[in-house]
Design a protein around this motif. Structure first.
Motif, PDB file in Angstrom:
ATOM      1  N   LEU A 145      36.787  43.218  38.518  1.00  0.00           N
ATOM      2  CA  LEU A 145      35.928  42.387  39.347  1.00  0.00           C
ATOM      3  C   LEU A 145      34.501  42.366  38.809  1.00  0.00           C
ATOM      4  O   LEU A 145      33.909  43.403  38.558  1.00  0.00           O
ATOM      5  CB  LEU A 145      35.942  42.906  40.794  1.00  0.00           C
ATOM      6  N   GLY A 146      33.991  41.153  38.571  1.00  0.00           N
ATOM      7  CA  GLY A 146      32.635  40.986  38.069  1.00  0.00           C
ATOM      8  C   GLY A 146      32.520  41.028  36.560  1.00  0.00           C
ATOM      9  O   GLY A 146      31.427  40.865  36.013  1.00  0.00           O
ATOM     10  N   HIS A 147      33.614  41.222  35.863  1.00  0.00           N
ATOM     11  CA  HIS A 147      33.608  41.304  34.392  1.00  0.00           C
ATOM     12  C   HIS A 147      34.710  40.423  33.813  1.00  0.00           C
ATOM     13  O   HIS A 147      35.525  39.869  34.540  1.00  0.00           O
ATOM     14  CB  HIS A 147      33.799  42.754  33.940  1.00  0.00           C
ATOM     15  N   GLU A 148      34.713  40.319  32.486  1.00  0.00           N
ATOM     16  CA  GLU A 148      35.721  39.516  31.797  1.00  0.00           C
ATOM     17  C   GLU A 148      36.456  40.350  30.754  1.00  0.00           C
ATOM     18  O   GLU A 148      35.855  41.198  30.100  1.00  0.00           O
ATOM     19  CB  GLU A 148      35.067  38.353  31.043  1.00  0.00           C
ATOM     20  N   ARG A 149      37.727  40.057  30.609  1.00  0.00           N
ATOM     21  CA  ARG A 149      38.498  40.542  29.470  1.00  0.00           C
ATOM     22  C   ARG A 149      38.487  39.400  28.469  1.00  0.00           C
ATOM     23  O   ARG A 149      38.795  38.258  28.810  1.00  0.00           O
ATOM     24  CB  ARG A 149      39.914  40.901  29.878  1.00  0.00           C
ATOM     25  N   VAL A 150      38.111  39.698  27.231  1.00  0.00           N
ATOM     26  CA  VAL A 150      37.889  38.670  26.215  1.00  0.00           C
ATOM     27  C   VAL A 150      38.945  38.822  25.114  1.00  0.00           C
ATOM     28  O   VAL A 150      39.090  39.898  24.532  1.00  0.00           O
ATOM     29  CB  VAL A 150      36.480  38.799  25.605  1.00  0.00           C
ATOM     30  N   PHE A 151      39.665  37.748  24.838  1.00  0.00           N
ATOM     31  CA  PHE A 151      40.692  37.727  23.796  1.00  0.00           C
ATOM     32  C   PHE A 151      40.099  37.018  22.580  1.00  0.00           C
ATOM     33  O   PHE A 151      39.570  35.907  22.697  1.00  0.00           O
ATOM     34  CB  PHE A 151      41.951  37.033  24.310  1.00  0.00           C
ATOM     35  N   MET A 152      40.212  37.662  21.420  1.00  0.00           N
ATOM     36  CA  MET A 152      39.564  37.152  20.205  1.00  0.00           C
ATOM     37  C   MET A 152      40.548  37.112  19.052  1.00  0.00           C
ATOM     38  O   MET A 152      41.514  37.890  19.008  1.00  0.00           O
ATOM     39  CB  MET A 152      38.364  38.040  19.857  1.00  0.00           C
ATOM     40  N   SER A 153      40.288  36.219  18.089  1.00  0.00           N
ATOM     41  CA  SER A 153      41.131  36.141  16.900  1.00  0.00           C
ATOM     42  C   SER A 153      40.268  35.829  15.684  1.00  0.00           C
ATOM     43  O   SER A 153      39.113  35.410  15.791  1.00  0.00           O
ATOM     44  CB  SER A 153      42.211  35.078  17.064  1.00  0.00           C
ATOM     45  N   LYS A 154      40.883  36.014  14.528  1.00  0.00           N
ATOM     46  CA  LYS A 154      40.206  35.790  13.244  1.00  0.00           C
ATOM     47  C   LYS A 154      41.268  35.493  12.199  1.00  0.00           C
ATOM     48  O   LYS A 154      42.328  36.108  12.180  1.00  0.00           O
ATOM     49  CB  LYS A 154      39.452  37.073  12.859  1.00  0.00           C
TER      50      LYS A 154
END
Length: 159
Positions: A145-154
């Protein structure tokens, strides 16, 4: 839905959950977890051929042997998947995290990875990964709650 008969001894000591008629739900035992994973892998085989999965486990230690950091990842289906990258607080901003990530990416390329993916939280290392060429492709809000899970690629090859 088909009825599932489970021997009584297989249920001993396991918590039963709300069930649909003719089906008993309960927490999975370790051998059932293994069976489920094996079944899914068999189902996937026509689509993935006999793709190998390789573990990448790299640690950094001081000359005295103290653990300073490490990276845990897997290579499968042409992708590097980073699960854990940790650097001891006193070693941050020394380049150790970059060294670990770059070593892992290099080994992944040797194992045939063309791309990499990972996830982080908005309070962790999104900026660090962005500096290494990763871009966010998805965000889950309120995780927690109040935050984000961030999915990243390269992309690892053809850069």
């Amino acid at each position: 839905m088909n009825s599932v008969n489970v021997p009584a001894e297989a249920n001993a000591g396991r918590e039963r959950m709300d069930s649909q008629e003719g089906v008993v739900l309960m927490l999975a035992a370790s051998e059932e977890v293994e069976q489920l994973c094996t079944s899914l892998q068999q189902f996937n085989r026509p689509f993935t051929a006999n793709a190998n999965e390789s573990e990448l486990r790299i640690v950094a230690r001081s000359p005295e042997g103290a653990l300073l950091g490490g990276i845990l990842a897997d290579v499968a289906l042409g992708w590097l998947e980073v699960h854990v990258l940790w650097v001891e607080p006193g070693q941050r901003s020394t380049g150790l995290g970059s060294t670990l990530l770059e070593a892992c990416e290099s080994q992944a390329r040797e194992l045939g990875a063309h791309s990499a993916r990972l996830d982080t939280f908005d309070w962790q290392a999104e900026g660090f990964y962005a500096r290494h060429g990763y871009t966010a492709f998805a965000r889950l809000g309120d995780y927690p709650l109040g935050h984000e899970r961030v999915f990243m690629s390269k992309r690892l090859i053809g850069q």
